[in-house]
Design a protein around this motif. Structure first.
Motif, short mmCIF file in Angstrom:
data_model
loop_
_atom_site.label_atom_id
_atom_site.label_comp_id
_atom_site.label_asym_id
_atom_site.label_seq_id
_atom_site.Cartn_x
_atom_site.Cartn_y
_atom_site.Cartn_z
N ARG A 162 13.74 -4.44 -4.67
CA ARG A 162 15.05 -3.91 -5.22
C ARG A 162 14.72 -2.24 -5.23
N LEU A 163 14.53 -1.83 -3.91
CA LEU A 163 14.33 -0.25 -3.61
C LEU A 163 15.16 0.19 -2.61
N GLU A 164 16.39 -0.57 -2.51
CA GLU A 164 17.29 -0.10 -1.21
C GLU A 164 17.97 1.15 -1.44
N LYS A 165 18.01 1.81 -2.86
CA LYS A 165 18.41 2.99 -3.11
C LYS A 165 17.43 4.29 -2.42
N LEU A 166 16.24 3.83 -2.47
CA LEU A 166 15.48 4.96 -1.92
C LEU A 166 14.88 4.84 -0.42
N PHE A 167 15.71 3.73 0.29
CA PHE A 167 15.42 3.74 1.70
C PHE A 167 15.71 5.05 2.42
N GLY A 168 14.96 5.69 3.13
CA GLY A 168 15.44 6.73 3.95
C GLY A 168 16.12 7.95 2.93
N ALA A 169 15.58 7.97 1.89
CA ALA A 169 16.11 9.17 0.93
C ALA A 169 15.21 10.24 1.06
N TYR A 170 14.00 10.17 1.67
CA TYR A 170 13.25 11.43 1.83
C TYR A 170 12.49 11.27 3.14
N LYS A 171 13.43 11.64 4.27
CA LYS A 171 13.08 11.30 5.84
C LYS A 171 11.96 12.18 6.17
N ASP A 172 11.79 13.29 5.65
CA ASP A 172 10.64 14.26 6.07
C ASP A 172 9.54 14.07 5.11
N VAL A 173 9.44 13.15 4.52
CA VAL A 173 8.12 12.99 3.70
C VAL A 173 6.86 12.79 4.56
N SER A 194 10.97 7.31 4.25
CA SER A 194 11.07 7.87 5.74
C SER A 194 12.24 7.15 6.37
N GLY A 195 12.48 5.85 5.78
CA GLY A 195 13.42 5.23 6.60
C GLY A 195 13.16 4.31 7.66
N SER A 249 0.81 -1.15 0.05
CA SER A 249 0.08 0.08 0.16
C SER A 249 0.88 1.27 0.10
N LEU A 250 0.20 2.42 -0.01
CA LEU A 250 0.97 3.65 0.22
C LEU A 250 1.86 3.74 1.41
N SER A 251 1.29 3.27 2.36
CA SER A 251 2.06 3.18 3.80
C SER A 251 3.33 2.62 3.59
N ALA A 252 3.61 1.59 2.76
CA ALA A 252 4.69 0.77 2.52
C ALA A 252 5.80 2.04 1.89
N VAL A 253 5.23 2.90 0.86
CA VAL A 253 6.05 3.82 0.19
C VAL A 253 6.36 4.77 1.13
N TYR A 254 5.57 5.26 2.25
CA TYR A 254 5.97 6.08 3.24
C TYR A 254 7.25 5.76 3.83
N HIS A 255 6.93 4.37 4.60
CA HIS A 255 7.78 3.89 5.54
C HIS A 255 9.21 3.72 4.71
N LEU A 256 9.06 3.23 3.59
CA LEU A 256 10.46 3.37 2.84
C LEU A 256 11.27 4.50 2.53
N LEU A 277 22.82 6.93 -5.49
CA LEU A 277 21.96 6.87 -4.26
C LEU A 277 21.92 5.60 -3.73
N ASN A 278 22.12 5.28 -2.31
CA ASN A 278 22.27 4.20 -1.55
C ASN A 278 21.74 4.48 -0.29
N GLY A 279 20.46 4.67 -0.12
CA GLY A 279 19.70 5.13 1.00
C GLY A 279 20.02 4.07 2.04
N PHE A 280 19.77 2.70 1.65
CA PHE A 280 20.04 1.60 2.65
C PHE A 280 21.17 1.69 3.54
N LEU A 281 22.50 2.07 2.76
CA LEU A 281 23.73 1.96 3.54
C LEU A 281 24.08 3.24 4.21
N TYR A 282 23.56 4.30 3.76
CA TYR A 282 24.21 5.67 3.95
C TYR A 282 23.04 6.58 4.60
N HIS A 283 21.71 6.22 4.72
CA HIS A 283 20.85 7.30 4.92
C HIS A 283 20.92 7.62 6.55
#
Length: 353
Positions: free
Chosen positions: A45-56, A30-31, A21-28, A105-111
């Motif tokens: 395969r969305l590791e790049k975007l993990f925590g990429a927009y923390k303030d969403v 925001s990290g 759901s949309l909640s999964a996008v939000y949690h992804l 971008l590698n949010g999973f590793l560096y966020h």
């Protein structure tokens, strides 16, 4: 912000394909470091975007989804679950070449560490610039730990201010040469020197005629590239490598999962670890799934046999889904959800489809 947020939403929803759901996008974005979100980032395969927009915010995503629905780019298939329409697929394909931030971008590793790396880098540049020109200055960041770190680092090196400046400049030029002129300019304009204050993201957005979220993601992409390169090629960048060496870990685990991993390495089984740590078995299983997804070389053989692994992967491929319930219905309820999650986690770590 709309265009970049719309792109992120289309990109995530295409990968989720109606299974989240949309909640999964939000949690992804925001990290959120929950077992489910960590697994989703690997499985889809969305590791790049993990925590990429923390303030969403949830409101932003709901609004963006509604706008994409109005534009006939999304189709609702469940409770806040969407798939891309043909128009949505075309729009994503059209936007993809301009999303250059996806390259590094590698949010999973560096966020969780990119902000601290930026604090160190920008304060070091500001400090050296002012030392060279013998100017008093107010630190650009009011972050006490960074201030102390930079002070200790400078005093630990036997260099004059001009030697510092020359060496730091050369390393930055060499490091940024691999990037485009625009990317290098974005980072440079963000830096503060003795004579100018670094630009804000909003100022950069106006200058480059982009939205502020695009600028934010591009700067993260540049910082992630820098950290990855500095760790990989430390000898070429002795000054800048010091900024990242204690921040970057090759394995990204939650603190609790790390403790479980240490007990596994001591040859303890699930029941023993649960008893020692005073946790439920299901919690330890969550940790093992997280470990399987993130620790290269971690074997799942002690927890699941090869025949079960092959059957689960076959069902996943034939059904074209990662929904646990449907996979279990296909392979039989003698296979536990833990085994299925573990197999999918390892498949995601290995890049299997």
């Amino acid at each position: 912000m709309d265009r970049t947020l719309h792109f992120l939403l289309l990109f995530c929803l295409q990968r989720f394909n109606g299974e989240r759901s949309l909640s999964a996008v939000y949690h992804l974005l925001s990290g959120k470091k929950s077992a489910q979100t960590l697994q989703d980032s690997k499985w889809f395969r969305l590791e790049k975007l993990f925590g990429a927009y923390k303030d969403v915010s949830g409101y932003e995503l709901e609004k963006a989804a509604a706008e994409l629905m109005t534009d006939q780019c999304l189709s609702l298939v469940g409770d806040r679950s969407y798939v891309l329409t043909e128009k949505g697929e075309e729009q994503l394909k059209h936007w993809l070449p301009s999303a250059r931030f996806l390259q590094h971008l590698n949010g999973f590793l560096y966020h969780s560490v990119d902000t601290l790396f930026w604090y160190r880098l920008s304060l070091l540049v500001q400090t050296i610039s002012n030392l060279v020109h013998k100017c008093r200055f107010e630190p650009i960041h009011r972050h006490e730990a960074t201030f102390e770190w930079v002070k200790r680092y400078i005093f630990s090196q036997k260099r004059t201010a001009s030697e510092w400046a020359h060496a730091l400049y050369n390393e930055l030029v060499d490091l940024l040469t691999a990037l485009s002129d625009e990317e290098a300019e974005m980072l440079t304009l963000r830096l503060t020197s003795f004579e100018r204050i670094g630009w804000t993201n909003e100022q950069l957005a106006a200058f480059f005629n982009k939205d502020s979220l695009y600028i934010q993601l591009m700067l993260q992409h540049v910082l992630h590239y820098m950290m990855e390169r500095l760790v990989r090629d430390a000898a070429s960048f002795p000054i800048l490598h010091a900024l990242a060496r204690d921040l970057v870990s090759p394995v990204s685990l939650t603190r609790s999962a790390q403790k479980t991993y240490e007990w596994l390495q001591s040859q303890k089984d699930i029941e023993e670890i649960a008893r020692i740590r005073g946790l439920k078995r299901s919690t330890i299983e969550d940790h093992i799934v997280e470990i399987a997804a993130n620790v290269p070389g971690f074997s799942i053989a002690p927890f699941v046999d090869e025949k079960t692994r092959r059957n689960v992967m076959k069902a996943t491929k034939e059904l074209g889904t990662k929904q646990l319930r449907r996979i279990r219905e296909a392979v039989g309820d003698h296979v536990s959800y833990f085994e299925i999650r573990l197999i999918l986690a390892k498949a995601g770590e290995a890049g299997e489809s």
